[in-house]
Design a protein around this motif. Structure first.
Motif, mmCIF file in Angstrom:
data_model
loop_
_atom_site.group_PDB
_atom_site.id
_atom_site.type_symbol
_atom_site.label_atom_id
_atom_site.label_comp_id
_atom_site.label_asym_id
_atom_site.label_seq_id
_atom_site.Cartn_x
_atom_site.Cartn_y
_atom_site.Cartn_z
ATOM 1 N N LEU A 77 -16.875 69.696 80.132
ATOM 2 C CA LEU A 77 -16.817 68.261 79.890
ATOM 3 C C LEU A 77 -17.849 67.863 78.829
ATOM 4 N N PRO A 78 -17.712 66.677 78.246
ATOM 5 C CA PRO A 78 -18.640 66.257 77.187
ATOM 6 C C PRO A 78 -20.119 66.285 77.596
ATOM 7 N N ASP A 79 -20.406 66.052 78.876
ATOM 8 C CA ASP A 79 -21.802 66.056 79.331
ATOM 9 C C ASP A 79 -22.308 67.452 79.688
ATOM 10 N N GLY A 80 -21.474 68.484 79.444
ATOM 11 C CA GLY A 80 -21.852 69.861 79.743
ATOM 12 C C GLY A 80 -21.438 70.313 81.134
ATOM 13 N N GLY A 81 -20.976 69.401 81.944
ATOM 14 C CA GLY A 81 -20.489 69.766 83.267
ATOM 15 C C GLY A 81 -19.183 70.546 83.172
ATOM 16 N N GLU A 82 -18.790 71.119 84.276
ATOM 17 C CA GLU A 82 -17.552 71.896 84.301
ATOM 18 C C GLU A 82 -16.601 71.357 85.355
ATOM 19 N N LEU A 83 -15.330 71.577 85.086
ATOM 20 C CA LEU A 83 -14.257 71.129 85.958
ATOM 21 C C LEU A 83 -13.283 72.283 86.143
ATOM 22 N N ASP A 84 -12.935 72.601 87.381
ATOM 23 C CA ASP A 84 -11.890 73.591 87.641
ATOM 24 C C ASP A 84 -10.540 72.910 87.472
ATOM 25 N N VAL A 85 -9.651 73.568 86.743
ATOM 26 C CA VAL A 85 -8.305 73.040 86.510
ATOM 27 C C VAL A 85 -7.310 74.073 87.027
ATOM 28 N N ARG A 86 -6.391 73.613 87.844
ATOM 29 C CA ARG A 86 -5.336 74.471 88.377
ATOM 30 C C ARG A 86 -3.996 73.873 87.962
ATOM 31 N N ALA A 87 -3.118 74.710 87.417
ATOM 32 C CA ALA A 87 -1.787 74.254 87.016
ATOM 33 C C ALA A 87 -0.750 75.205 87.593
ATOM 34 N N ALA A 88 0.232 74.642 88.282
ATOM 35 C CA ALA A 88 1.331 75.436 88.845
ATOM 36 C C ALA A 88 2.262 75.885 87.725
ATOM 37 N N TRP A 89 2.859 77.036 87.905
ATOM 38 C CA TRP A 89 3.838 77.522 86.927
ATOM 39 C C TRP A 89 5.041 76.585 86.928
ATOM 40 N N PRO A 90 5.467 76.140 85.759
ATOM 41 C CA PRO A 90 6.603 75.208 85.685
ATOM 42 C C PRO A 90 7.894 75.763 86.283
ATOM 43 N N GLY A 91 8.109 77.067 86.153
ATOM 44 C CA GLY A 91 9.345 77.673 86.641
ATOM 45 C C GLY A 91 9.299 78.087 88.095
ATOM 46 N N GLY A 92 8.209 77.822 88.780
ATOM 47 C CA GLY A 92 8.071 78.227 90.174
ATOM 48 C C GLY A 92 7.329 79.538 90.309
ATOM 49 N N ALA A 93 7.260 80.038 91.516
ATOM 50 C CA ALA A 93 6.498 81.252 91.820
ATOM 51 C C ALA A 93 7.024 82.461 91.051
ATOM 52 N N ILE A 94 6.094 83.341 90.656
ATOM 53 C CA ILE A 94 6.431 84.565 89.917
ATOM 54 C C ILE A 94 5.783 85.763 90.586
ATOM 55 N N SER A 95 6.253 86.969 90.212
ATOM 56 C CA SER A 95 5.667 88.181 90.782
ATOM 57 C C SER A 95 5.625 89.355 89.806
ATOM 58 N N GLU A 96 6.059 89.144 88.569
ATOM 59 C CA GLU A 96 6.087 90.219 87.577
ATOM 60 C C GLU A 96 5.221 89.835 86.374
ATOM 61 N N ARG A 97 4.502 90.808 85.820
ATOM 62 C CA ARG A 97 3.607 90.520 84.701
ATOM 63 C C ARG A 97 4.311 89.843 83.521
ATOM 64 N N PRO A 98 5.497 90.274 83.086
ATOM 65 C CA PRO A 98 6.142 89.598 81.948
ATOM 66 C C PRO A 98 6.414 88.111 82.197
ATOM 67 N N GLU A 99 6.542 87.733 83.459
ATOM 68 C CA GLU A 99 6.776 86.326 83.783
ATOM 69 C C GLU A 99 5.541 85.465 83.498
ATOM 70 N N VAL A 100 4.365 86.073 83.495
ATOM 71 C CA VAL A 100 3.136 85.320 83.249
ATOM 72 C C VAL A 100 3.182 84.703 81.862
ATOM 73 N N ARG A 101 3.554 85.486 80.854
ATOM 74 C CA ARG A 101 3.627 84.966 79.487
ATOM 75 C C ARG A 101 4.600 83.799 79.411
ATOM 76 N N ARG A 102 5.773 83.981 79.993
ATOM 77 C CA ARG A 102 6.784 82.925 79.970
ATOM 78 C C ARG A 102 6.232 81.632 80.558
ATOM 79 N N GLU A 103 5.535 81.742 81.668
ATOM 80 C CA GLU A 103 5.026 80.550 82.342
ATOM 81 C C GLU A 103 3.840 79.926 81.610
ATOM 82 N N ILE A 104 2.987 80.738 80.990
ATOM 83 C CA ILE A 104 1.897 80.166 80.199
ATOM 84 C C ILE A 104 2.463 79.436 78.985
ATOM 85 N N VAL A 105 3.480 80.002 78.353
ATOM 86 C CA VAL A 105 4.137 79.310 77.230
ATOM 87 C C VAL A 105 4.728 77.986 77.710
#
Length: 102
Positions: A56-84
């Protein structure tokens, strides 16, 4: 039960995101955390979503969690798709034109 990726997958994805996609991390943290975030790094992910630590601008930190838009995944190639997909959604939320994906 949430899928947990092995250390090789975690290390590879986090190294790539933090080494090559710092701007994408920032956009995602701003869109899913706070719009005044000044820096962000991806710190983890599992089958349900990704996690970032945002500075943050004051130097503090914030944890951010974002769910995968396509729902739950279990394979490594799916990680790229969901980050995109998260990047594209972050651009939409922030009114930024996304770059083309290779």
């Amino acid at each position: 039960m949430t899928h947990q990726f092995d250390e090789a997958a975690r290390s590879g994805v986090l190294g790539h995101m933090n080494g090559d996609h710092g701007d994408d991390n920032l956009l995602i943290a701003r869109a899913f955390g706070r719009d005044d975030v000044v820096a962000a790094r991806m710190t983890g992910f599992d089958g349900d979503g990704g996690t970032w630590v945002a500075t943050l601008p004051d130097g503090g930190e914030l944890d951010v969690r974002a769910a995968w838009p396509g729902g739950a995944i279990s394979e490594r190639p799916e990680v790229r798709r969901e980050i995109v997909a998260l990047y594209d959604e972050a651009c939409r939320v922030l009114g930024v034109v996304p770059r083309p994906h290779a």
